[in-house]
Design an enzyme around this catalytic site. Structure first.
Site, PDB file in Angstrom:
ATOM      1  N   CYS A 341      -1.360   1.613  -4.745  1.00  0.00           N
ATOM      2  CA  CYS A 341      -2.609   1.371  -4.853  1.00  0.00           C
ATOM      3  C   CYS A 341      -3.696   2.706  -4.083  1.00  0.00           C
ATOM      4  CB  CYS A 341      -3.180   0.257  -3.850  1.00  0.00           C
ATOM      5  SG  CYS A 341      -2.307  -1.179  -4.346  1.00  0.00           S
TER       6      CYS A 341
HETATM    7  O1  KQY Z   1      -4.264  -3.154  -3.965  1.00  0.00           O
HETATM    8  C1  KQY Z   1      -5.113  -2.507  -4.040  1.00  0.00           C
HETATM    9  N1  KQY Z   1      -5.391  -1.898  -5.189  1.00  0.00           N
HETATM   10  C2  KQY Z   1      -6.485  -2.486  -3.353  1.00  0.00           C
HETATM   11  C3  KQY Z   1      -6.686  -3.433  -2.283  1.00  0.00           C
HETATM   12  C4  KQY Z   1      -8.223  -3.259  -1.648  1.00  0.00           C
HETATM   13  C5  KQY Z   1      -8.204  -4.014  -0.300  1.00  0.00           C
HETATM   14  C6  KQY Z   1      -9.546  -3.587   0.043  1.00  0.00           C
HETATM   15  N2  KQY Z   1      -9.488  -4.084   1.457  1.00  0.00           N
END
Ligand code: KQY
Length: 353
Positions: A341
């Site tokens: 992420c």
């Molecule tokens: O896992 C993701 N791709 C993003 C997570 C975002 C979390 C924001 N607190």
């Protein structure tokens, strides 16, 4: 869109700093992000996007080999807000600029505003002098995985979410994925990992490790909500075909035993009126499939739990020609995501496919 295992020109990341998502003024998260950047930088160039306020601090904490550029953002999720890079038929770099609404807009989004995040993809593409295509639908980079041969893997939970693209049909979303990624076939899973605050991103649930093989985050405890999710996903994958008409093999990646916010961790996060819930005892959406494939390496999360070694063994089996580098990632997990992420690969344009 090339597969993540194809050669990279480099990797993009964003420096974390917002204290209503990252505990203790984001200092532990900054150390964790620096650990990930340093691990990746051993294998390919890394660019860190940093606010003006944090520029000097990031420069000090990152290895010299990491390029630090000043880009304003609302948080630190390069996978979701960054460009999804493409290579066209002439071998030129291109990118998709997906509209972004903080995973659910004013209805379910995790923060407001998100305008700086929404501008990140365009800025990356300008820095690389690459043409970008602004897509007509909201799709985060973590909501898609591709095999580089025309197959896109997604979840209905994200792609058909009312809080992203109200009333969008499956056919409309498939059209967008095909037009913008140069894909020809979409495989739909149902839900993501329970408790994932993105609403169910594919990159926390499953990923291709090569054409025709998907690694699926797997749970054997019938009392755990992920038990049903992983079985449903496996059944769908085994019943699907890829873009070339071939069956898809599923490899199970053990899930770590449930992990939760501790009192101390929850107390270290600033309380504000955002959509992010952070309380002690809340379950973390931990998954080992949220890794990054770099040139010659796989950079994977470790959580300091016994399943870390089983995860390493699975990765080593599927990536025999790459070094498996496990990086402590609990601090990233506390922010709601993991290594995949917070990274975004930029393909090398020197290969003709
Ligand atoms: O896992 C993701 N791709 C993003 C997570 C975002 C979390 C924001 N607190």
């Amino acid at each position: 869109m090339p597969a993540e295992w194809e050669p990279h020109a480099g990797c993009w990341m964003i420096w974390p700093e917002r204290s209503d998502n990252w505990r203790l003024g984001a200092k532990p998260a900054q150390a964790a992000f620096a650990g990930v950047a340093s691990a990746i930088a051993r294998f390919e160039p890394v660019t860190m996007m940093v606010s003006a306020r944090q520029y000097a601090n990031a420069r000090r904490l990152l290895p010299d080999s990491v390029r630090v550029v000043e880009v304003s953002t609302n948080d630190a999720w390069a996978r979701d807000v960054g460009a999804s890079f493409l290579v066209n038929g002439e071998g030129e770099l291109r990118g998709v600029d997906w509209p972004f609404n903080a995973w659910g807009g004013l209805q379910n989004g995790l923060y407001f505003p998100w305008d700086l995040d929404d501008a990140v993809a365009s800025k990356m593409l300008q820095l690389e002098r690459a043409v970008g295509y602004r897509a007509p639908k909201i799709v985060e980079g973590g909501a898609i995985h591709v095999d580089g041969e025309g197959t896109v893997l997604v979840t209905e939970a994200c792609l058909l979410a009312e809080d992203r693209n109200p009333a969008a049909t499956r056919q409309e979303m498939e059209r967008v994925l095909k037009d913008y990624l140069g894909a020809s076939h979409v495989v739909w899973l149902a839900d993501g990992v329970p408790g994932d605050e993105t609403g169910g991103h594919i990159d926390n649930l499953a990923c291709f490790v090569k054409p025709g093989v998907v690694l699926l985050s797997w749970c054997d405890d019938p009392a755990d909500p992920h038990y049903a999710v992983s079985r449903e996903a496996e059944a769908r994958l085994l019943g699907a075909r890829d873009a070339k008409g071939k069956a898809i093999a599923v490899e199970r990646m053990p899930m770590p035993a449930p992990m939760f916010f501790t009192d101390e961790e929850a107390a270290g996060i600033d309380a504000v009126a955002s959509g992010m819930e952070r309380s002690n005892g809340m379950r973390l959406a931990a998954s080992y499939v949220n890794f990054y494939i770099a040139n010659g390496a796989v950079i994977a999360p470790s959580f300091g739990v016994p399943t870390d070694e089983a995860a390493r063994a699975v990765l080593a089996r599927h990536f025999p020609d790459r070094e498996i580098v496990m990086v402590p990632a609990r601090e990233i997990l506390l922010g709601g995501g993991n290594i995949h992420c917070i990274t975004q690969q930029q393909p090398g344009v020197y290969f003709i496919r």
